[in-house]
Motif scaffolding. Structure first.
Motif, PDB file in Angstrom:
ATOM      1  N   TYR A  84       8.033 -11.780 -16.443  1.00  0.00           N
ATOM      2  CA  TYR A  84       9.052 -12.297 -16.821  1.00  0.00           C
ATOM      3  C   TYR A  84       9.609 -13.263 -15.701  1.00  0.00           C
ATOM      4  O   TYR A  84       9.416 -12.577 -14.546  1.00  0.00           O
ATOM      5  CB  TYR A  84      10.171 -11.459 -17.184  1.00  0.00           C
ATOM      6  N   SER A  85      10.179 -14.352 -16.077  1.00  0.00           N
ATOM      7  CA  SER A  85      10.990 -15.065 -15.097  1.00  0.00           C
ATOM      8  C   SER A  85      12.098 -14.471 -14.118  1.00  0.00           C
ATOM      9  O   SER A  85      12.501 -13.479 -14.810  1.00  0.00           O
ATOM     10  CB  SER A  85      11.461 -16.338 -15.341  1.00  0.00           C
ATOM     11  N   THR A  86      12.682 -14.813 -13.013  1.00  0.00           N
ATOM     12  CA  THR A  86      13.793 -14.299 -12.376  1.00  0.00           C
ATOM     13  C   THR A  86      14.819 -14.383 -13.223  1.00  0.00           C
ATOM     14  O   THR A  86      15.665 -13.296 -13.384  1.00  0.00           O
ATOM     15  CB  THR A  86      13.839 -14.763 -11.073  1.00  0.00           C
ATOM     16  N   GLU A  87      14.993 -15.283 -13.747  1.00  0.00           N
ATOM     17  CA  GLU A  87      16.400 -15.785 -14.765  1.00  0.00           C
ATOM     18  C   GLU A  87      16.209 -14.881 -16.000  1.00  0.00           C
ATOM     19  O   GLU A  87      17.339 -14.127 -16.095  1.00  0.00           O
ATOM     20  CB  GLU A  87      16.256 -17.380 -15.018  1.00  0.00           C
ATOM     21  N   ASP A  88      14.964 -14.528 -16.546  1.00  0.00           N
ATOM     22  CA  ASP A  88      15.158 -13.835 -17.753  1.00  0.00           C
ATOM     23  C   ASP A  88      15.328 -12.558 -17.427  1.00  0.00           C
ATOM     24  O   ASP A  88      15.878 -11.559 -18.111  1.00  0.00           O
ATOM     25  CB  ASP A  88      13.637 -13.909 -18.702  1.00  0.00           C
ATOM     26  N   ALA A  89      14.846 -11.908 -16.314  1.00  0.00           N
ATOM     27  CA  ALA A  89      14.883 -10.439 -15.847  1.00  0.00           C
ATOM     28  C   ALA A  89      16.364 -10.349 -15.355  1.00  0.00           C
ATOM     29  O   ALA A  89      16.708  -9.215 -15.709  1.00  0.00           O
ATOM     30  CB  ALA A  89      13.808 -10.261 -14.608  1.00  0.00           C
ATOM     31  N   THR A  90      16.905 -10.963 -14.709  1.00  0.00           N
ATOM     32  CA  THR A  90      18.412 -10.853 -14.336  1.00  0.00           C
ATOM     33  C   THR A  90      19.253 -10.792 -15.600  1.00  0.00           C
ATOM     34  O   THR A  90      20.042 -10.269 -15.788  1.00  0.00           O
ATOM     35  CB  THR A  90      18.958 -12.197 -13.486  1.00  0.00           C
ATOM     36  N   TYR A  91      19.047 -11.639 -16.587  1.00  0.00           N
ATOM     37  CA  TYR A  91      19.688 -11.717 -17.867  1.00  0.00           C
ATOM     38  C   TYR A  91      19.458 -10.424 -18.503  1.00  0.00           C
ATOM     39  O   TYR A  91      20.524  -9.637 -19.118  1.00  0.00           O
ATOM     40  CB  TYR A  91      19.138 -12.929 -18.528  1.00  0.00           C
ATOM     41  N   ALA A  92      18.380  -9.915 -18.444  1.00  0.00           N
ATOM     42  CA  ALA A  92      18.116  -8.715 -19.432  1.00  0.00           C
ATOM     43  C   ALA A  92      18.637  -7.576 -18.516  1.00  0.00           C
ATOM     44  O   ALA A  92      19.052  -6.711 -19.090  1.00  0.00           O
ATOM     45  CB  ALA A  92      16.692  -8.253 -19.255  1.00  0.00           C
ATOM     46  N   VAL A  93      18.764  -7.492 -17.332  1.00  0.00           N
ATOM     47  CA  VAL A  93      19.293  -6.419 -16.751  1.00  0.00           C
ATOM     48  C   VAL A  93      20.900  -6.446 -16.799  1.00  0.00           C
ATOM     49  O   VAL A  93      21.592  -5.396 -16.854  1.00  0.00           O
ATOM     50  CB  VAL A  93      18.914  -6.544 -15.101  1.00  0.00           C
ATOM     51  N   ASP A  94      21.404  -7.518 -16.894  1.00  0.00           N
ATOM     52  CA  ASP A  94      22.917  -7.667 -17.193  1.00  0.00           C
ATOM     53  C   ASP A  94      23.082  -7.142 -18.673  1.00  0.00           C
ATOM     54  O   ASP A  94      24.283  -6.611 -18.786  1.00  0.00           O
ATOM     55  CB  ASP A  94      23.222  -9.131 -17.206  1.00  0.00           C
ATOM     56  N   GLN A  95      22.285  -7.502 -19.446  1.00  0.00           N
ATOM     57  CA  GLN A  95      22.472  -7.160 -20.953  1.00  0.00           C
ATOM     58  C   GLN A  95      22.351  -5.695 -21.036  1.00  0.00           C
ATOM     59  O   GLN A  95      23.052  -5.185 -21.869  1.00  0.00           O
ATOM     60  CB  GLN A  95      21.626  -7.733 -21.926  1.00  0.00           C
ATOM     61  N   VAL A  96      21.620  -5.065 -20.268  1.00  0.00           N
ATOM     62  CA  VAL A  96      21.413  -3.553 -20.609  1.00  0.00           C
ATOM     63  C   VAL A  96      22.571  -2.757 -19.762  1.00  0.00           C
ATOM     64  O   VAL A  96      22.653  -1.621 -19.781  1.00  0.00           O
ATOM     65  CB  VAL A  96      20.052  -2.908 -20.166  1.00  0.00           C
ATOM     66  N   GLY A  97      23.260  -3.522 -18.959  1.00  0.00           N
ATOM     67  CA  GLY A  97      24.595  -2.765 -18.253  1.00  0.00           C
ATOM     68  C   GLY A  97      24.160  -2.144 -16.866  1.00  0.00           C
ATOM     69  O   GLY A  97      25.200  -1.386 -16.479  1.00  0.00           O
ATOM     70  N   LEU A  98      23.098  -2.725 -16.350  1.00  0.00           N
ATOM     71  CA  LEU A  98      22.874  -2.078 -15.122  1.00  0.00           C
ATOM     72  C   LEU A  98      23.427  -2.952 -14.021  1.00  0.00           C
ATOM     73  O   LEU A  98      23.407  -4.149 -14.000  1.00  0.00           O
ATOM     74  CB  LEU A  98      21.326  -1.978 -14.775  1.00  0.00           C
TER      75      LEU A  98
END
Length: 312
Positions: A298-312
């Motif tokens: 995953y790209s850095t942007e997508d990875a950061t977005y995902a972590v934000d969405q799971v609440g971490l």
């Protein structure tokens, strides 16, 4: 004026001479009477001299006036004549100029008409040439199309003959392998090598399986698209991870890359699903989970977005 003075002097001289004669020559006894007579004569001579002088003077003046008047008349007539000639010459020049302008205007109009006709003729010739070229191009295209259709028809006939000959030469095993390969593709996606392996798993010889795969109607790119869509419908993949999975399944890199670009997918949502799956069975720090997702492709942007969405 000089003539008048000369006459006056002569008359005065004559009067004086008469006065002397009458006063002194004819006797002293009658001197008073003689003086009166001589004075009268002198006065008469003077008056006569004045009259004659004025007459003599008036004649040249009148003549001069007449000459002057005649000269003025001649000058006026000459001037009038000159003005008339000048006017006539001016009218002649104006007439010639108007005729010249009319001639030039006529020549210009004629020239413009000729240019217009030449332009129209050129446009007409160009139009006819374009129509001729279009007609020739259309005929050429039609001819090429006919040749192409004839070639395609001949090719189809050859392929049909080859297929018929091939069908006649098929073994029972090859025929069954072809049918089974087509059946598999009707309900699921396979790569070329994956389908060969599946047919071998079903008990066909390698030669028959390879023959079947080479003789079925299939678009391997579309097979890759179908397989990619199936994967993302039930599990999470990054773009590069999905390409690697398709290559593992036997698809060519070219077909795998084509498939990944032609499926309906939100890579950010795929990253969110992957992040949630990781958290469901193990623990991660925020940065650790971002690094793991980046490792998965995953790209850095997508990875950061995902972590934000799971609440971490």
């Amino acid at each position: 004026m000089e003539t008048f003075l000369m006459i006056l002097m002569l008359m005065a001289l004559a009067g004086m001479l008469a006065f002397v004669v009458l006063a002194f020559v004819k006797g002293k006894g009658n001197r008073g009477k003689n003086f009166a007579m001589s004075g009268g004569c002198l006065f008469a001579f003077l008056v006569l001299a004045l009259i004659l002088g004025s007459m003599v003077e008036e004649a040249p003046v009148a003549e001069e006036a007449a000459t002057k008047a005649s000269s003025e008349d001649e000058e006026a007539e000459e001037k009038s004549k000159q003005e008339e000639e000048a006017k006539k010459a001016e009218e002649e020049v104006q007439k010639e100029q108007e005729e010249q302008e009319a001639e030039e205007a006529e020549e210009q109009a004629k020239k413009e008409q000729e240019e217009q006709e030449a332009k129209e003729a050129e446009e007409q010739a160009k139009k006819e040439q374009e129509e001729q070229e279009a007609k020739e191009a259309e005929e050429q295209a039609k001819k090429e199309q006919e040749v192409k259709e004839a070639e395609e028809q001949a090719k189809k006939e050859e392929e049909q003959k080859a297929m018929e000959a091939q069908e006649k030469s098929l073994t029972v095993s090859q025929e069954q392998a072809v049918k089974m390969a087509q059946d598999y593709l009707d309900y699921t996606a396979f790569s070329k090598t994956g389908l060969i392996e599946q047919l071998e798993y079903e008990g066909f010889h390698s030669e028959d399986a390879a023959y079947a795969v080479e003789n079925i109607t299939v678009d391997w790119k579309e097979q890759a698209v179908n397989a990619a869509q199936d994967y993302v419908d039930y599990t999470a993949f990054s773009k590069t991870g999905l390409i690697e999975q398709l290559e593992f399944e036997g698809f060519r890199l070219e077909d795998a890359a084509y498939a990944v670009e032609n499926i309906t997918v939100d890579w950010k949502e795929q990253a969110v699903m992957a992040a949630q799956d990781y958290l469901d069975y193990t623990s991660f720090s925020r940065q650790g989970l971002i690094d793991q997702l980046k490792y998965e492709g995953y790209s850095t942007e997508d990875a950061t977005y995902a972590v934000d969405q799971v609440g971490l």
